[in-house]
Scaffold this active site. Structure first.
Site, PDB file in Angstrom:
ATOM      1  CB  CYS A  86      -0.942   0.001   1.193  1.00  6.20           C
ATOM      2  SG  CYS A  86      -2.278  -1.181   1.005  1.00  6.20           S
ATOM      3  CG  HIS A 111      -3.067   3.793   2.286  1.00  6.39           C
ATOM      4  ND1 HIS A 111      -3.461   3.498   0.997  1.00  6.39           N
ATOM      5  CD2 HIS A 111      -3.159   2.628   2.988  1.00  6.39           C
ATOM      6  CE1 HIS A 111      -3.775   2.217   0.920  1.00  6.39           C
ATOM      7  NE2 HIS A 111      -3.611   1.675   2.110  1.00  6.39           N
ATOM      8  CG  ASN A 143      -6.700  -0.216   0.963  1.00  7.81           C
ATOM      9  OD1 ASN A 143      -6.040   0.277   0.045  1.00  7.81           O
ATOM     10  ND2 ASN A 143      -6.140  -0.767   2.035  1.00  7.81           N
TER      11      ASN A 143
END
Ligand code: UT7
Length: 332
Positions: A116, A256, A286
């Site tokens: 990520c 994020h 996500n």
């Protein structure tokens, strides 16, 4: 001659049309809208349904959006970095295919993998190529087809992830705008907590690994959450301290989008009110490497030349970090 800094000069993005809502997920696994919204902030995510289309498809759409909006000739691009955790296939580099498909025939390309944090680490990498003075246009794309590695019978992961892509163009700047500082961290202690067991060099694919569902993402959510909350907040505070920035000096946090509670904790440590925090987790979930550029895409019109922006991410590995950038243009 003034020092060359690496500025973002254009933004693009793409999400697939199909919307997977919490209500649809309720029919697939034992979950409910209220739990998902209060524990994560997610209401829906986008899924690339068409067979035969992979991460490259998402990346190409995002890059084309950027090229069109900014009137950039793809032949002028020197380099394409594709940040991703879900390449089309092993070995044949996905970014190379993307570069060719968008007409970036004079560019070289590679994929950058840091779970990520791929896009954040990619920003650091892209900036270095620009700062070297050797390259003038570096296209950084963050793209992931997370639905290709998610088990839609596992409620611990299937409610979180979505598909999407975002792209930014880095160019040299002589007004001191663009990337100012970064604080990037990694720690192998994270390996057991967020991973795909099979399909790599340790445990190649076999009938058994497929039967055991070892090609899907496994996440020990609670442990990852604990590390993410403390580390994302810590690096964001650190980059502010190091650059003499108070909460008032920071115009935007681009976090994020893994969990709204992690984002809130980071913003609170930075003394930032909610209206300075870019949020689109409710719409996309996500999207791994695409969260940061999709935030920029969605908020681009609100950004002003000179705005102080802090980016922060946390992901598998563990990988995490923060980056401080001064925005380089008014989009209106
Ligand atoms: O982007 C890469 C980095 N990733 C992250 O930053 C993700 C970090 N982790 C998280 O965001 C959270 O840990 C999750 C959203 C994954 C899970 O939230 P949580 O608050 O940590 O929940 P939990 O795993 O501690 O589970 C709490 C309860 C459990 O029930 P019991 O044992 O208390 O009875 C779970 O079984 O919630 C249950 N649960 C669910 N219930 C309804 C777990 N998943 C679900 C679900 N729907 N989908």
């Amino acid at each position: 001659m003034s020092k060359i800094t690496a500025a973002i000069t254009a933004v693009g993005g793409y999400v697939p049309e199909y919307v997977l809502t919490n209500q649809i997920l309720e029919t697939m696994v034992d979950t409910n809208d209220e739990w998902i919204v209060t524990r994560t902030g997610i209401r829906e995510r986008r899924i690339l349904k068409e067979e035969g289309k992979g991460t490259s498809y998402l990346a190409i759409q995002a890059a084309k959006d950027l090229l069109e909006k900014s009137n950039t000739d793809p032949k002028d691009i020197d380099m394409v970095i594709l940040a991703t955790a879900t390449p089309d296939m092993p070995v044949a580099v996905t970014g190379v295919y993307v570069a060719s498909e968008i007409g970036a025939v004079n560019a070289f390309s590679y994929d950058l993998v840091a779970a990520c944090s791929s896009f954040l680490f990619g920003m650091s990498t892209a900036a270095k190529y620009i700062e070297s003075g050797r390259y003038k246009k570096v296209l950084l794309i963050g793209a992931d087809k997370m639905s290709s590695i998610i088990d839609y019978e596992d409620r611990a992961t299937c409610i979180i992830f979505g598909d999407g892509a975002g792209a930014v163009l880095f160019e040299p700047n002589e007004e001191g705008l663009g990337v100012q500082d970064e604080f990037l961290r990694t720690d192998g202690v994270g390996r057991p907590h967020l991973k795909i067991d099979a399909g790599g060099s340790i445990l190649p694919a076999s009938a058994e690994t497929v039967a055991n569902k070892q090609h899907y993402v496994f996440q020990d959510g609670r442990t990852v959450f604990k590390f993410a909350v403390s580390n994302m907040a810590e690096v964001s505070e650190k980059i502010m301290e190091r650059n003499g920035l108070s909460g008032e000096d920071v115009h935007w946090l681009v976090p994020h989008q893994a969990n709204k509670r992690i984002i809130d904790a980071t913003a609170s440590r930075m003394n930032l009110p909610e209206e300075k925090v870019m949020i689109n987790i409710d719409k996309y979930g996500n999207t791994t490497s695409a969260t940061l550029p999709l935030c920029l895409r969605d908020y681009e019109k609100q950004l002003k030349k000179g705005d102080n922006i802090v980016f922060a991410a946390f992901g598998g590995g563990f990988t995490w970090g923060s980056l401080y950038l001064k925005w380089a243009y008014n989009s209106n």
